[in-house]
Design a protein around this motif. Structure first.
Motif, PDB file in Angstrom:
ATOM      1  N   MET A 246       9.198  -0.832 -15.057  1.00  0.00           N
ATOM      2  CA  MET A 246      10.137  -1.863 -14.575  1.00  0.00           C
ATOM      3  C   MET A 246      11.356  -1.168 -13.969  1.00  0.00           C
TER       4      MET A 246
ATOM      5  N   LEU B 294      -1.981 -11.741   3.760  1.00  0.00           N
ATOM      6  CA  LEU B 294      -1.853 -10.481   3.011  1.00  0.00           C
ATOM      7  C   LEU B 294      -3.195  -9.755   3.100  1.00  0.00           C
TER       8      LEU B 294
ATOM      9  N   LEU C 284       4.058  -3.394  -5.093  1.00  0.00           N
ATOM     10  CA  LEU C 284       3.824  -4.707  -5.686  1.00  0.00           C
ATOM     11  C   LEU C 284       2.834  -4.461  -6.815  1.00  0.00           C
TER      12      LEU C 284
ATOM     13  N   PRO D  25      -0.974 -14.478 -11.815  1.00  0.00           N
ATOM     14  CA  PRO D  25      -0.580 -15.125 -10.560  1.00  0.00           C
ATOM     15  C   PRO D  25       0.326 -14.202  -9.756  1.00  0.00           C
ATOM     16  N   LEU D  26       0.108 -14.186  -8.451  1.00  0.00           N
ATOM     17  CA  LEU D  26       0.842 -13.228  -7.623  1.00  0.00           C
ATOM     18  C   LEU D  26       2.349 -13.401  -7.742  1.00  0.00           C
ATOM     19  N   PHE D  27       2.780 -14.633  -7.989  1.00  0.00           N
ATOM     20  CA  PHE D  27       4.241 -14.826  -8.047  1.00  0.00           C
ATOM     21  C   PHE D  27       4.826 -14.238  -9.325  1.00  0.00           C
TER      22      PHE D  27
ATOM     23  N   SER E 178       3.844 -11.245 -10.287  1.00  0.00           N
ATOM     24  CA  SER E 178       3.817  -9.798 -10.046  1.00  0.00           C
ATOM     25  C   SER E 178       5.257  -9.337  -9.887  1.00  0.00           C
TER      26      SER E 178
ATOM     27  N   PHE F  34       8.459  -6.045   3.873  1.00  0.00           N
ATOM     28  CA  PHE F  34       7.751  -6.944   2.958  1.00  0.00           C
ATOM     29  C   PHE F  34       8.363  -6.843   1.556  1.00  0.00           C
TER      30      PHE F  34
ATOM     31  N   ARG G 112      11.510  -6.345   0.969  1.00  0.00           N
ATOM     32  CA  ARG G 112      12.724  -7.185   1.016  1.00  0.00           C
ATOM     33  C   ARG G 112      12.369  -8.670   0.980  1.00  0.00           C
ATOM     34  N   TYR G 113      11.270  -9.001   1.642  1.00  0.00           N
ATOM     35  CA  TYR G 113      10.818 -10.395   1.629  1.00  0.00           C
ATOM     36  C   TYR G 113      10.503 -10.826   0.181  1.00  0.00           C
ATOM     37  N   LEU G 114       9.767  -9.970  -0.522  1.00  0.00           N
ATOM     38  CA  LEU G 114       9.384 -10.330  -1.897  1.00  0.00           C
ATOM     39  C   LEU G 114      10.586 -10.305  -2.838  1.00  0.00           C
ATOM     40  N   ILE G 115      11.510  -9.367  -2.650  1.00  0.00           N
ATOM     41  CA  ILE G 115      12.720  -9.336  -3.470  1.00  0.00           C
ATOM     42  C   ILE G 115      13.525 -10.615  -3.250  1.00  0.00           C
TER      43      ILE G 115
ATOM     44  N   THR H 261      11.900 -13.226  -5.212  1.00  0.00           N
ATOM     45  CA  THR H 261      12.118 -13.020  -6.650  1.00  0.00           C
ATOM     46  C   THR H 261      13.532 -13.425  -7.042  1.00  0.00           C
TER      47      THR H 261
END
Lengths: 297, 789
Positions: free
Chosen positions: A1, A41, A163, A174-176, A178, A233, A235-238, A241
């Motif tokens: 983490m 994806l 990821l 679930p991917l969300f 991750s 990508f 930054r997109y996922l951050i 989150t």
């Protein structure tokens, strides 16, 4: 983490017990308009179906399923993706992505609108050799039990973004749920038994999200998936989150994540990820150390 | 004429012309001295010294010093302060100058409980100064306290034009400005983070504060470096006549305050400490708070005041405060991890009287704000450290050439050492690499000159300030492309290398026209630069928000502010009415791009900032009443603040997240008797601008929100009623008098669930999207006992 996650977690725990929440009815002064939502994806996994999902956005407080977009033409370079289910476009068997190639996505909707994007796959940043599990405890903080997944391998000597998720007996987290992390703090290191992922197994989560949250038993197979993703990508996922967590003391002003698809009224992302995985079979679920860290391993 | 340097010379010419004209005056004598409380020896800021005919008068400064020029001849001089007996002195026919100190005795006819507000007076409304709010220490103790903690910042937030960013926050926004645009001084030392408990309580212990002045934009030339306000807080000098103190026990903390003479009349001390004991109650919350959690803060104030001679007074002041949060979450593999937020300041001040017409004030200070975080995560143990240190000195001279002029000039310098972040592994087995965001240094010298001049019914204050900021090595300086904001190069600069210089003239002008003895019209113009700024990722602000100094990539912020107002006394001067309008135009306003992430350890955080302009305008009205038994104020503010940053929000101007369009504050205290008094306050803010989602879509199995443009929506309106009851008893123990003061406060008396934040969730079980407001407090009663001995 990674460190920011620790910080978020610590402040969340400190701040929230003193606060109370209740539902509130609000309405925005802005008008809602329909957008095309693209979830593209792709990976380097030949054994894994490469899918592109097209749907439409809905007003925030409407209680409805996502409306899938049917009858579109979807291509990546000259490979045609076929609509297998409503709005789910799948590549021909065996198609997968490679590094050193720029992939072009082209979507044409039945109403004639066109959307394009291009992207390439980053170099895999991690050579994953092995994983192990350890029991950390439980019965507190609304969790039944927590395990950690330890990592053995080599982080390659350049900055990468990952990821990370896991599956239990093939039931994917679930991917969300991750998490995404950067390797700036361990780039270039040989990793032996680093606790990389936490499995917060609980009955409530199992009810909500499936058997990936089951209490581990002897014979279960845990698989850790690490996807190397590019900076944008990441930054997109951050952004997704941070928006999902929403901690007032830390969360930035709400904003839409940057979309890399060209076209009018479109949201979503076209990403290509390099994948590695490793599995371990559970022998003693309550073992509270990494067996593979022992000297004779 | 279009040459900017020509304009500077014209301004300088006007300034010196006015100053020289001011010196052409007739024969007079100068009386000067100090005004002090006869019991404690504390200086009495704003005591009024005036002649018998009431035609000439001055107010004592923050050190209790005054200088009054009067025509030669026999005169009676009076010194008055609300709640004290007016003292009279006869001046014989002297020539030249005379030193005359006043020791004011409390007026026994006044109710002992009376809250000493800054009592309105005619001299004050004639001053050209605009937007000044004064807070006296007694008011801090009198008004309702949150969690039993009397807090001067809560009172500041009740002033017109001052707004709290969110429930329970000790940050404040002045006239649409950012939370970092307030220069907060504690005995002259700047404070970079004045919050305890993640900002829910301020670091200012109510027992030690003598008073505070809040300047809302129309700054005297001696202040600089911030755009929106100056909050100048002074602590007590310590009783130089007798020993005494307070001990208080509150809901979450206890305090001890001691003061007394070391050499009576010459040398005195003040020492105060405060410590919370919230950790004692944490075991009661077992289950909801992880085991091992600890949470406390302490602060210590100390001051030594030495009257070295009749002409020299030296003060040594220090503050040290620290918050500690400790966590242990074994389920996440997190061992005992700690967060420490600490403030330390020291200042040494020397007031010198060269002559009744010339004084100086020299201060040397040091301030340090730091965060230490220590994470004990298995195989990833590391420590994180951030700090900002400022060391400086200010020397200012005040010259009273005649009864109509007060000239001030000074030189100042501040050195900055900023460590944006260092992360180091704390164990050999840790996989965490050392990450060092390059630290850097800067220096900010400044010069200023100012004159306050009376021209019949017109009072003027005009001044100039010039500061030049230099960013220095050694550091690794990063350069970003001004168009793409991509990193171009990172260069290592050696010690003393000048990386970038900025500077500018800051003209200050204000005027007051006395239409009648009780009515003045005022106007002011102010330009200020801010070279050190804090970029806040979150709306509410957090203790880990980063400070950015002006750099090759970031120009300093600049504001030009115009104010216009009326000030009047009515009802036998017991009620002061004020009305002020303001307009601010800011350049180089900065904000983060959309979704900057957690920037705390981002070496390229500066590349995530964008700059543009902002405008703020508004009207503030205030009715301040001060009768013998009841006093307080009612204020209303209407304001608007828009940012225009071309690369944010598609270039469309958007509202500042800190701007509440309408704000009403009502404060009332009532003294039933010497023993019993009550107070109440009511606050109303219209909702702050925010951004709500308008749609959603699915991505990676999760619902992603689609937002409207930035800050087009508003949070629900905020309002709250607080109540307070104070009961005092007096006893004699071992022939020594002591008194006990019990304070019962109720915060949020009608238990309104004011939204602290609004979050949005999708419930996977019910498959519903919903908005959820988080509120921090419902009704929050508290009790505290203060024993004075």
């Amino acid at each position: 983490m990674c460190r920011p996650h620790i910080l978020l977690l610590a402040l969340l725990i400190l701040v929230l017990p003193s606060a109370c929440s209740e539902e509130i009815i609000i309405s925005s002064d802005s008008d809602y308009e329909d957008y095309l939502a693209v979830e593209a994806l792709l990976t380097d996994r030949p054994d894994y179906p490469q899918r592109i999902l097209l749907s439409k956005t809905i007003p925030y407080f409407e209680d409805m399923d996502r409306p899938m977009v049917k009858g579109a033409s979807v291509m990546v370079d000259d490979v045609v993706f076929t609509e297998k289910e409503d709005g789910v476009y799948v590549a021909p068997t065996g198609f997968c992505c490679h590094t050193d190639h720029v992939y072009h996505l082209k979507i044409r909707l039945p109403d004639g609108r066109e959307f394009t994007s291009e992207n390439s796959m980053p170099e895999p940043g991690f050579e994953l050799k092995d994983i192990d599990y350890a029991y950390l405890g439980g019965q507190e903080m609304d969790m039944d039990s927590t395990w950690t997944i330890g990592l053995w391998g080599t982080d390659r000597d350049f900055y990468s973004n990952y990821l990370v998720n896991y599956s239990v007996n093939g039931n994917l987290l679930p991917l969300f749920l991750s998490y995404v992390t950067i390797d700036h703090y361990f780039s270039g290191s040989v990793i032996k038994g680093f606790p990389f992922m936490f499995m917060m197994q609980s009955a409530i989560n199992r009810q909500k999200f499936g058997d990936c949250f089951k209490f581990l038993e002897t014979g279960d197979v845990i698989t850790l998936n690490i996807y190397t993703i590019d900076d944008t990508f990441y930054r997109y996922l951050i952004a997704l989150t941070m928006d999902a967590l929403y901690i007032p003391l830390l969360s930035p002003q709400p904003a839409n994540p940057l979309c890399n698809i060209e076209g009018d009224h479109v949201v979503g992302y076209f990403a290509i990820c390099a994948h590695v995985d490793a599995s371990v079979v559970v022998e003693d679920p309550l073992r509270d150390y990494f067996k593979k860290s022992l000297p004779f391993f | 004429m279009n040459n900017p340097s020509n304009k500077k010379y014209i301004l300088l010419g006007i300034f010196f012309f006015c100053s020289v004209m001011a010196l052409a005056q007739g024969r007079s004598i100068t009386i000067s001295g100090h005004v002090r409380d006869a019991k404690s020896g504390e200086p009495m800021t704003q005591a009024i010294i005036y002649t018998e005919d009431k035609k000439t008068g001055v107010a004592a400064d923050v050190n209790g010093f005054y200088s009054l020029s009067i025509p030669a001849g026999k005169q009676k001089i009076y010194c008055a302060y609300f709640g004290y007996k007016t003292e009279e002195a006869k001046v014989e026919d002297v020539s030249g100058s005379l030193i005359l100190d006043f020791l004011l005795q409390p007026d026994p006819d006044m109710l002992e409980a009376a809250t000493i507000f800054s009592h309105p007076n005619r001299e004050e409304i004639k001053l050209p100064q605009m937007g000044l709010q004064r807070v006296d220490a007694s008011l801090v103790r009198q008004l309702p306290a949150m969690m039993g903690e009397a807090d001067i910042i809560r009172i500041i937030q009740m002033m017109p034009g001052v707004q709290s960013p969110s429930e329970g926050s000790t940050g404040f926004s002045v006239r649409g400005g950012g939370l970092d645009q307030n220069l907060i001084l504690l005995d002259g030392a700047p404070i970079y983070n004045c919050g305890h408990f993640l900002g829910f309580l301020s670091m200012f212990n109510g027992d030690v504060i003598r008073g505070a002045d809040l300047y809302k934009g129309d700054f005297p030339a001696s202040y600089g470096g911030r755009l929106s306000s100056v909050l100048d807080i002074s602590t007590k000098d310590g009783n130089n006549q007798k020993f005494g103190g307070n001990a208080s026990i509150g809901l979450i903390s206890s305090k001890l305050f001691l003061e007394g003479p070391i050499v009576p009349g010459k040398l005195s001390f003040m020492l105060a400490g405060r410590r919370t004991y919230l950790e004692l109650f944490l075991p009661l919350a077992k289950g909801s708070i992880p085991e091992g959690t600890n949470l406390y803060f302490y602060d210590l104030n100390g001051k030594i005041s030495w009257k070295a001679s009749e002409k020299d007074h030296i003060f040594l002041s220090a503050f040290s405060g620290q918050d500690l949060l400790a966590l242990k979450i074994e389920e996440f593999g997190l061992g005992l991890s700690t967060f420490v937020f600490a403030n330390h300041t020291q200042s040494l001040r020397w007031n010198h009287i060269y002559s009744p017409k010339l004084t100086s004030d020299i201060i040397v200070y040091n301030t340090l704000y730091r965060n230490n975080m220590s994470f004990d995560l298995e195989s990833a143990e590391f420590d994180f450290y951030q700090a900002i240190r400022e060391t400086g000195f200010r020397a200012g001279w005040t010259w009273y050439p005649d009864k109509n002029n007060t000239m001030k000039a000074g030189i100042q310098t501040a050195w900055f050492n900023i460590e944006p972040g260092v992360s180091v592994p704390s164990k050999e087995t840790s996989y965490i690499h050392e990450v060092h965001i390059p630290e850097y240094r800067a220096i900010l010298p400044a010069l200023y000159i100012q004159n306050e001049q009376k021209l019949g019914p017109l009072s003027l204050r005009y001044g100039l300030r010039f500061a030049w900021f230099t960013r220095l090595g050694p550091t690794e300086q990063r350069y970003y492309d001004p168009e793409t904001h991509e990193l171009i190069i990172a260069r290592n600069m050696g010690r003393g290398y000048i990386i970038k210089r900025y500077g500018g003239l800051e003209p200050r002008f204000s005027a007051s026209l006395s239409i009648t003895d009780d009515l003045s019209a005022k106007v002011s113009y102010n330009r200020s630069y801010q070279y050190l700024q804090q970029a806040r990722v979150s709306i509410t602000g957090s203790p880990i928000d980063a400070w950015f100094a002006a750099s090759p990539n970031l120009k300093p912020q600049r504001t030009d502010m115009f104010s216009l107002g009326l000030d009047a006394l009515v009802a036998k001067q017991a009620v002061r009415l004020s009305l002020e309008g303001f307009y601010k135009y800011n350049k180089n306003t900065m904000d983060f791009i959309d979704n900057p992430g957690l920037v705390i350890d981002d070496v390229n955080a500066e590349g995530l900032l964008r700059t543009g302009t902002s405008r703020a305008y508004g009207v503030e009205a205030m009715i301040k009443y001060d009768f013998s038994r009841w006093n307080g104020w009612l204020s209303y503010t209407w304001s608007n603040c828009m940012y225009h940053i071309p690369e944010i929000n598609d270039g469309v101007p958007y509202q500042s997240p800190l701007n509440h369009e309408h704000a009403v504050n009502f404060v009332l205290t009532y003294d039933f008797s010497k023993q019993l008094s009550a107070s109440t306050e009511w606050v109303f803010y219209s909702g702050a601008p925010t951004t709500y989602p308008i749609g959603r879509y699915q991505f990676m199995d999760r619902w992603v929100r689609i937002y409207s443009t930035r800050n087009t929506d508003r949070m629900p309106d905020y309002h709250r009623l607080d109540l307070s009851l104070t009961w005092r008893t007096k006893r004699r123990v071992a022939d020594k008098p002591w008194s006990a003061e019990w304070n019962l406060s109720i915060y949020n008396a009608y238990a309104r669930h004011n939204a602290w934040s609004i979050g949005f969730h999708y419930d996977a079980l019910t498959q519903r999207a919903q908005a959820e407001k988080t509120y921090l407090f419902t009704i929050l009663p508290s009790i505290s006992c203060n024993i004075k001995f």
